[in-house]
Each structure stands twice: as structure tokens, then as C-alpha cells.
Design an enzyme around this catalytic site. Structure first.
Site, PDB file in Angstrom:
ATOM      1  N   GLU A  26       0.901  -1.165   0.146  1.00  0.00           N
ATOM      2  CA  GLU A  26      -0.099  -0.033  -0.061  1.00  0.00           C
ATOM      3  C   GLU A  26       0.862   1.207   0.086  1.00  0.00           C
ATOM      4  O   GLU A  26       0.584   2.186  -0.674  1.00  0.00           O
ATOM      5  CB  GLU A  26      -0.843  -0.072   1.169  1.00  0.00           C
ATOM      6  CG  GLU A  26      -2.129  -1.104   1.068  1.00  0.00           C
ATOM      7  CD  GLU A  26      -2.727  -1.063   2.488  1.00  0.00           C
ATOM      8  OE1 GLU A  26      -2.672  -0.452   3.364  1.00  0.00           O
ATOM      9  OE2 GLU A  26      -3.519  -2.118   2.683  1.00  0.00           O
TER      10      GLU A  26
ATOM     11  N   SER B 117      -7.990  -0.631   7.774  1.00  0.00           N
ATOM     12  CA  SER B 117      -9.232  -0.533   7.417  1.00  0.00           C
ATOM     13  C   SER B 117      -9.809  -1.848   7.485  1.00  0.00           C
ATOM     14  O   SER B 117     -10.961  -2.141   7.869  1.00  0.00           O
ATOM     15  CB  SER B 117      -9.631   0.228   6.307  1.00  0.00           C
ATOM     16  OG  SER B 117      -9.011  -0.409   5.058  1.00  0.00           O
TER      17      SER B 117
ATOM     18  N   ASP C 114      -8.313   0.434   0.442  1.00  0.00           N
ATOM     19  CA  ASP C 114      -6.896   0.334   0.860  1.00  0.00           C
ATOM     20  C   ASP C 114      -6.355   1.690   0.701  1.00  0.00           C
ATOM     21  O   ASP C 114      -5.339   2.206   1.644  1.00  0.00           O
ATOM     22  CB  ASP C 114      -6.160  -0.508   0.627  1.00  0.00           C
ATOM     23  CG  ASP C 114      -6.470  -1.976   1.059  1.00  0.00           C
ATOM     24  OD1 ASP C 114      -7.197  -2.099   2.257  1.00  0.00           O
ATOM     25  OD2 ASP C 114      -6.587  -2.974   0.166  1.00  0.00           O
TER      26      ASP C 114
END
Length: 132
Positions: free
Chosen positions: A12, A32, A37
Site C-alpha cells: 500500500e 481498515s 486500502d
């Protein structure tokens, strides 16, 4: 499981860096464990990424995960003639690099009978220019 979470979080952050280099304004939805994402803004449009990492040459995605991403896409694009939100499945293949799968193209998989679908690097987009 912690190791896979760490690799996913690293992917990410790497995606955020790539998006910034291309002029996007990205942010990470850390921890999350939901659909989004990474969210990025670019030229008045919103881009949502569900990020995956795999060391294998293919990745298997569950039908219900694709359905949720497709629902997200249609919920934020009420006018089919004007896409304001793009939703992508972004996969970092260890051997092949990043590939991006537009969710709008994955929805065709939902008509099948299988619970999971195999995605290959050759089926995804490599280039960020297709986002703009």
C-alpha cells in the site's frame, strides 16, 4: 498472518509513492481491512484501490470481494455516462510488479458459478496513463 499484513501494508505504501510520482494525491486507509486500502484524487476524479500482494504468478479473488467492489463502483457512479470514481484491484506480483484490474471489467466474472477467480498478471494493466 502478521507477516502477510506487513507485506500488504508495504505494498500500500509503495502504491502511494507511485501515485504521488504520477501527480495523484493519495492517502492510505491504514488498518481498515475494508474495501478501500488506498484512495487518490487526480484531476477532479476519485480513484479507489483494493491492494493485494502475492509471491505467486496468479492470485485468487473471492466472488463476494469482487461483488462488494462492483457495488462500491456503482454506488459512486450513479450516472453511467460520467465516471467520477474509478475502482481498481491493485495487485503487486513479486515477480511481475504491479497490475491493475478495473473493477468494472471484473464484474463479468460474477455471472459464473465459481466462488473464487484466478487473475493473471497478463490480464491486468501495467500503466498509470490508463488512469487519467
Amino acid at each position: 498472518m502478521v507477516c502477510m499484513y506487513r507485506k500488504g501494508a508495504q505494498a500500500e505504501r509503495e502504491l502511494i509513492k507511485l501515485l504521488r510520482e504520477k501527480g495523484f494525491d493519495p492517502m492510505r486507509a491504514a488498518g481498515s481491512k475494508g474495501l478501500m486500502d488506498v484512495v487518490a484524487l487526480h484531476k477532479g476524479k476519485t480513484y479507489v484501490f483494493q491492494v493485494k500482494y502475492t509471491k505467486y504468478d496468479t492470485i485468487r479473488i473471492r466472488r463476494d470481494e469482487i461483488r462488494k467492489l462492483v457495488d462500491l463502483y456503482y454506488r459512486h457512479n450513479p450516472n453511467p455516462d460520467k465516471e467520477t470514481t474509478a475502482v481498481y484491484l491493485a495487485v503487486k506480483f513479486r515477480k511481475h510488479g504491479w497490475r491493475f484490474y478495473p473493477v468494472i471489467k471484473l464484474w463479468a466474472l460474477l455471472s459464473g458459478v465459481f466462488d473464487t477467480f484466478e487473475l493473471k498478471p497478463k490480464d491486468g494493466l501495467k500503466d498509470f496513463t490508463s488512469f487519467s
